[in-house]
Design an enzyme around this catalytic site. Structure first.
Site, PDB file in Angstrom:
ATOM      1  N   ASP A  28     -30.447 -29.156  35.370  1.00  0.00           N
ATOM      2  CA  ASP A  28     -29.525 -28.846  36.558  1.00  0.00           C
ATOM      3  C   ASP A  28     -29.674 -29.703  37.639  1.00  0.00           C
ATOM      4  OD1 ASP A  28     -28.566 -26.493  35.728  1.00  0.00           O
ATOM      5  OD2 ASP A  28     -30.388 -25.477  35.895  1.00  0.00           O
TER       6      ASP A  28
ATOM      7  N   HIS B 187     -27.596 -28.417  28.332  1.00  0.00           N
ATOM      8  CA  HIS B 187     -28.831 -28.158  28.415  1.00  0.00           C
ATOM      9  C   HIS B 187     -29.478 -28.082  26.851  1.00  0.00           C
ATOM     10  CE1 HIS B 187     -29.702 -27.448  32.374  1.00  0.00           C
ATOM     11  NE2 HIS B 187     -29.015 -26.296  32.620  1.00  0.00           N
TER      12      HIS B 187
ATOM     13  N   HIS C  12     -21.874 -25.946  30.502  1.00  0.00           N
ATOM     14  CA  HIS C  12     -23.025 -25.997  31.302  1.00  0.00           C
ATOM     15  C   HIS C  12     -24.271 -25.579  30.497  1.00  0.00           C
ATOM     16  CE1 HIS C  12     -25.370 -25.954  34.957  1.00  0.00           C
ATOM     17  NE2 HIS C  12     -26.381 -25.184  34.295  1.00  0.00           N
ATOM     18  N   GLU C  13     -24.303 -24.642  29.939  1.00  0.00           N
ATOM     19  CA  GLU C  13     -25.682 -24.304  29.093  1.00  0.00           C
ATOM     20  C   GLU C  13     -25.909 -25.020  27.605  1.00  0.00           C
ATOM     21  OE1 GLU C  13     -27.711 -22.635  30.455  1.00  0.00           O
ATOM     22  OE2 GLU C  13     -26.718 -21.966  32.253  1.00  0.00           O
TER      23      GLU C  13
END
Length: 862
Positions: free
Chosen positions: A166, A159, A155-156
């Protein structure tokens, strides 16, 4: 943030390579040279290293599947603090250091708040700065809140690497769907769950139904969406990767364009997979046929700093007071910047090189004085840069057989057509080369050495009347030293005095600094009269005057008094150039000092693409709110441009809001403070002759907001300028549509609002406009989407703004979710239901009346 326009820039002092510069490469589908840094403040625990390895290994397989067998993690370096015990497995790092971290493991930004985040302050699709994890999160103590670390890392990583956002929004957790129901902001919309209020106090937790906010007609802000434990939906990783069934990013088919998610807001309603698929990573790879190998880890332990000064004493250094200015800066570096415990050596070079000082470990002022005595006293000869570098390697090699992680600080004022002959040797050495170019003749080969080794490079002009060299040397603190040991610059100022013989001002010493406070005064002709008073009015005496180097300095014993220090400098020659530099260190090793960082959007650019300055003020990892930030850009001819860097939505890219929320109970209370930041270089080419054509449109409006009042729609936004965020636009075009995509993709075909009565304000002002929506057919009158373009006097048009929306109906709540009691004033509570990190915004500062100055010295060539 500020934007530059209209010149070829050779920036002397913008913090460019001092900011995060990643070494990550994509090679045959695998990400290489990832740097994970364990912060020195983290207590020693070898399990953290084990958990990092487990997290990345698990994440590699998850990423491979989530990206349709396209990407995996190939090799990772874990940087271990110097204060951890030795281990035979640990090697000395080469170019890896804290400044190049892709992942930082550090204590939480606020005690007890372990939310992970990725720091992004660029636009959609652009890489972030770094990922922040806490030790407790890696050790599995927060898995119930954030899910398995491997899935969280992916998830990170999305980014960090691909600039997606998000797919939730803590400011707008619910929205009015086209179904006329209240829905939770999520992707995909097929994620099922319940909306409840969940509160814990005193060891007990209670759950109740939500209440409808009487103003928004949505659930109150204390209401949260709790997904069902059993799901079948596969997307999305950027909403809630902790759900067992979630293994994909939302794509065009599964993307929820209705939700006011951060991804929709910042990426123009494109799905995360669309953004990833448009990345260079994706375009340069094809899916793999076989599974990837597991990641390979290198354990690197930080050791004592080793630096060798390589100083040019060739004949050309005799002009324009260059040799003396170099010695002033080198003395400041040796007296104040280089940290205790470091090993420092010195080499001089002209057409040949000479070892002046073998490595000496800095333990006291004696070693510093010994090194200062070795600075060159007269210029003579040609220029052989490679000779200087090779002798530096010889000096370092006498202490360590390997050069890994050692630093070469090279200053020269000239080009050397033989410098390229040692690029390969430098590249293979493992050493880091920092390059300071004095004057316009910057050797491209040395710039290349600096880049490939992860070093910093600076241009300092001869004409600029400033502290350029001192600031450049002062910026070269250790990349791996604990923040409490670093020298921080509080003041850097220079003036050429003609009719007025006085240079008077103040500098603030706040409570986070004060140790090793150091005042340095320099002059061109004659020693000035120096008066310095502490906050209580006591005059400070006993400046050490070095008439040969035209400098005077004073070190404040112990910890300097907190408050405003005043200084008066009276020139004894006319004209005279005086400068003052003030540095200090953290007052308390357990209290992080306030720091300012600055960076440019690019280091190489071409006209008419703008240069953008970003600034960030932190205490530790906590954003500081409310500071004034000023950038000074000085050309080689002495002309100075002043930019106020703003964080108001005008011409800027808004990062994800900070998590955890910083409220009145948790926000750090700060007094006034001052800081300056200096850095590297950028170049803009292909600039036409003056006068320059107007090629700069108004900046994009990014904070358009819409609300409904009776039968009108009220719009608010921050005014852009005629040229980006400077000046005033000529007019606005506002259009509305019942379709988000029609407005995004065919703005000029959408229904235009009459703006005859709308007169634009100056840039950075708050705009407001009310209109009654007309000509929208009744069946489409449930949602209205609004966007703006700005037009300048040259008829240049901005990008389409962010798209705001209003709904013209009262949504239906699920009867099972609501409490019949209305909630007119809901109380916000921390939301931990999303099991994923968000991104810290930048340039968020904290004290009214505080001042942060970012110095940029600029040389201009056409």
């Amino acid at each position: 943030m500020g934007l530059f326009r209209g010149f070829v820039f050779l920036l002397v002092l913008c913090l460019l390579h001092q900011s995060n510069t990643s070494f990550i490469k994509l090679n045959n589908n695998g990400f290489e040279d990832i740097v994970i840094v364990i912060d020195p403040s983290v207590p020693e625990d070898e399990k953290i290293i084990e958990q990092i390895e487990d997290m990345v290994t698990t994440a590699s397989t998850y990423l491979f599947e989530a990206t349709e067998k396209r990407f995996f993690f190939k090799n990772v370096s874990i940087l271990i603090p110097e204060n951890w015990k030795e281990n035979p497995q640990y090697k000395r790092p080469k170019h890896e250091n804290h400044k190049h971290a892709d992942v930082i493991v550090a204590p939480p930004t606020l005690p007890g708040r372990d939310e992970p985040y990725t720091k992004q302050f660029t636009e959609c699709g652009e890489k972030g700065e770094y990922i922040h994890f806490t030790p407790d999160l890696l050790l599995g103590k927060k898995q119930n809140e954030y899910g398995p670390p491997g899935k969280l890392f992916v998830h990170e990583w999305a980014h960090l690497r691909w600039g997606v956002f998000d797919e939730y929004n803590e400011d707008q957790p619910f929205y009015r769907a086209k179904s006329k129901k209240i829905e939770a902001t999520r992707c995909s919309a097929g994620i099922s769950g319940r909306n409840r209020v969940y509160k814990c106090q005193g060891g007990s937790c209670l759950s109740r139904a939500c209440r409808i906010d009487s103003t928004t007609k949505l659930y109150g802000k204390d209401c949260q969406f709790f997904p069902d434990k059993v799901q079948t939906e596969k997307a999305s990783i950027m909403f809630m990767q902790s759900i067992d069934s979630v293994v994909e990013f939302c794509n065009e088919k599964t993307h929820n364009q209705e939700a006011p998610s951060l991804q929709n807001i910042k990426c123009n309603f494109r799905s995360t997979w669309e953004v990833i698929s448009n990345s260079e990573d994706f375009k340069n790879t094809i899916p793999m046929v076989t599974p990837p190998p597991p990641p390979v880890f290198s354990l690197l332990k930080i050791s004592q700093r080793i630096v060798c000064l390589v100083l040019d004493k060739s004949g050309s250094m005799g002009g324009k007071d260059r040799l003396n200015r170099m010695n002033q800066a080198a003395k400041h570096f040796l007296l104040q910047t280089v940290e205790n415990g470091s090993w420092v050596g010195m080499v001089h070079f002209d057409s040949t090189a000479t070892i002046v000082n073998k490595l000496i470990q800095i333990k006291s002022s004696d070693e510093r004085n010994t090194l200062m005595a070795g600075l060159p006293t007269y210029p003579l000869g040609g220029t052989s840069i490679c000779s200087g570098i090779k002798y530096a390697f010889q000096v370092i090699g006498e202490l360590h057989s390997q050069l890994d992680g050692s630093e070469v600080l090279l200053l020269t004022d000239g080009e050397d057509n033989t410098a390229s002959s040692c690029i390969d040797e430098v590249k293979q050495s493992g050493a880091i080369v920092h390059f300071i170019a004095l004057g316009r003749a910057a050797d491209e080969a040395v710039i290349e050495m600096s880049k490939i080794t992860g070093g910093s490079h600076f241009y300092v002009s001869d004409e600029a009347q400033n502290n350029g060299l001192i600031d450049a040397f002062g910026a070269l603190t250790s990349g791996n030293t604990d923040l409490s040991q670093k020298s921080l610059q509080l003041e850097s100022k220079g003036l050429t005095l003609n009719s007025n013989a006085w240079m008077n001002d103040t500098v603030i010493i706040d409570s986070t600094v004060g140790k090793d406070t150091f005042f340095l005064i320099t002059w061109n002709s004659l020693p000035p009269s120096i008066s310095l008073w502490d906050p209580s009015g006591t005059i400070m005496e006993n400046f050490t005057v070095d008439a040969t180097s035209k400098m005077a300095y004073l070190s404040i014993p112990g910890t300097a008094k907190v408050g405003t220090w005043a200084y008066n400098l009276q020139a004894k020659a006319n004209p005279e150039t005086l400068t003052i530099t003030v540095t200090s260190r953290a007052a308390n090793s357990s209290v992080p000092p306030i720091t300012v960082n600055a960076k440019m959007n690019k280091d190489v650019n071409s006209f008419p693409s703008p240069m953008i300055v970003y600034a960030e003020i932190l205490q530790g990892y906590v954003p500081v709110l409310g500071a004034n930030v000023t950038a000074f850009i000085e050309s080689q001819n002495g002309h100075t441009e002043v930019l106020e860097l703003l964080d108001n939505g005008a011409g800027e890219i808004e990062a994800n809001p900070p998590r955890p929320e910083i409220d009145e109970d948790t926000q750090t209370t700060l007094e006034d403070f001052s800081r300056t930041a200096s850095g590297g270089a950028f170049v803009v080419s292909q600039v036409p002759s003056l006068p320059l054509p107007d090629q700069y449109p108004p900046s994009q409006i990014t904070d358009l907001d819409a609300t409904v009042h009776e039968d009108k729609i009220i719009l608010t936004w921050t005014a852009p300028g005629d040229n980006f965020d400077v000046g005033k636009v000529q007019r606005y075009i506002i259009r509305i549509s019942a379709s988000i995509l029609d407005l995004r993709d065919s703005f000029d075909d959408a229904l235009q609002v009459n703006t005859t009565d709308l007169s634009p304000k100056e840039a950075n002002s708050k705009e407001s406009f009310a209109f009654k929506p007309e000509n929208i057919s009744e069946e489409n009158a449930t949602h209205i989407f609004i966007a703006i373009k700005s037009i300048d006097k040259s008829n240049l048009t901005s990008k389409v703004s962010n798209i705001a929306q209003v709904t013209l109906f009262i949504p239906q709540a699920n009867p099972d979710d609501i409490d019949p009691t209305p909630t007119p004033t809901p109380t916000p509570t921390p939301d931990k239901s999303h099991n994923s990190g968000v991104n810290i915004s930048t340039l968020v500062l904290s004290v009214i009346g505080s001042v942060v100055i970012v110095n940029f010295i600029l040389s201009t060539t056409i």
